[in-house]
Design a protein around this motif. Structure first.
Motif, PDB file in Angstrom:
ATOM      1  N   TYR A   1      -3.593 -32.904 -38.782  1.00 29.51           N
ATOM      2  CA  TYR A   1      -2.972 -32.313 -37.598  1.00 29.51           C
ATOM      3  C   TYR A   1      -2.632 -30.843 -37.846  1.00 29.51           C
TER       4      TYR A   1
ATOM      5  N   ASN B   1       7.612 -24.783 -36.631  1.00 31.64           N
ATOM      6  CA  ASN B   1       7.485 -26.163 -36.170  1.00 31.64           C
ATOM      7  C   ASN B   1       6.881 -27.002 -37.302  1.00 31.64           C
TER       8      ASN B   1
ATOM      9  N   HIS C   1      -2.945 -19.607 -39.247  1.00 33.29           N
ATOM     10  CA  HIS C   1      -1.502 -19.475 -39.030  1.00 33.29           C
ATOM     11  C   HIS C   1      -1.032 -18.100 -39.500  1.00 33.29           C
TER      12      HIS C   1
ATOM     13  N   ASN D   1      -1.700 -26.916 -35.821  1.00 33.46           N
ATOM     14  CA  ASN D   1      -0.424 -27.368 -35.255  1.00 33.46           C
ATOM     15  C   ASN D   1       0.689 -27.307 -36.299  1.00 33.46           C
TER      16      ASN D   1
END
Length: 306
Positions: free
Chosen positions: A229, A189, A172, A234
């Motif tokens: 996740y 998000n 990330h 994500n």
């Protein structure tokens, strides 16, 4: 009819006479005879043939003999069971926790089972809000929660101090930063646990105070699902630090501090007030206290005063 009467009755049967039974029981023969006579009066049946000097049983006496032997065996078994409980050779400890607070228990139970391998342990999964109810129902002996319950009904011991970790996958873009201001997170998000909790509410409030949108794109039914996740790349998540310690050590997730979110939560070991705990429960508390002394922060052992 009491157990002493039955013990006297069996002594007469086994010694084949009142005199020898009296010697065995360290009583006088008249006292033994009186005990048997009273037992016969209570039952309304003669137990020994009066013409026999060797304590020959009547049919009622034969029937009573089998029951008397079973009852006295049960008494002996009960005494042994109590002694085993006292010496921690048997017993079961039942604790209520949720998915998160159960993680605190793992190292504690690891040590407890080393000390008391004969004690069975059941960790009953429950919503935190229901744990005080389970304690009042006496279906569990201890509960692990993140809020201080009613002081009049429960005794609480602080056992762990935890924080909130802002985590993401190593790939990330934020993972390379040493910290990130909350105002820069409005476009991120977020992945969230879909069970209402004090931590979730506090995070929502902090974002609102700093006028920053909290965009929750995905909600999942467990903290385990949330971190897996996020680990796949994500989004990001704010979760209890305790839940992601293994992944942080292995480098599967990265924690980046948010200066505006310095949330500390205390985990409480709770028991019903005024109820004597079991021998297994007392042994468990000793392990909890020892781990806090040996390992230090974030493990605690602080009994809240009334």
């Amino acid at each position: 009819m009491d157990l002493w009467q039955l013990e006297t009755f069996l002594a007469v049967v086994e010694e084949r006479g009142f005199s020898r039974a009296a010697t065995r029981l360290h009583r006088t023969q008249p006292a033994v005879s009186q005990t048997i006579r009273k037992l016969e009066e209570e039952l309304g049946e003669q137990l020994f043939e009066r013409t026999s000097r060797e304590g020959t049983l009547t049919s009622a006496g034969e029937l009573l003999r089998s029951y008397a032997e079973r009852l006295l065996r049960l008494r002996a078994e009960a005494q042994i069971a109590i002694e085993e409980l006292q010496s921690l050779e048997r017993g079961r400890l039942v604790i209520a926790a949720n998915e998160y607070t159960c993680l605190y228990l793992l190292p504690v139970l690891d040590e407890f089972r080393r000390v008391c391998p004969q004690i069975g342990v059941t960790v009953q999964r429950s919503l935190a809000s229901r744990i005080p109810e389970h304690l009042l129902e006496r279906s569990v002996e201890f509960g692990i929660i993140t809020f201080r319950p009613d002081r009049a009904q429960f005794q609480a011991t602080a056992v762990y101090s935890d924080g909130a970790a802002f985590v993401m996958s190593p790939e990330h873009p934020l993972a390379r930063l040493s910290e990130v201001p909350i105002r820069e997170l409005g476009a991120e998000n977020f992945v969230a646990h879909n069970v209402a909790s004090p931590l979730r509410q506090r995070i929502i409030e902090v974002f609102a105070v700093h006028q920053t949108p909290l965009n929750i794109g995905v909600e999942l039914p467990s903290l385990e699902a949330v971190k897996r996740y996020v680990g796949l790349g994500n989004g990001v998540a704010l979760v209890p630090t305790l839940t992601v310690e293994p992944e942080l050590r292995r480098g599967e997730l990265i924690h980046v501090p948010i200066p505006e979110i310095a949330i500390t939560r205390t985990l409480w070991l709770v028991q019903r007030r005024g109820v004597r705990i079991s021998h297994a429960g007392a042994a468990f508390l000793r392990v909890v206290e020892r781990i806090a002394a040996e390992r230090g922060n974030p493990f605690l052992y602080r009994i809240e005063q009334d």
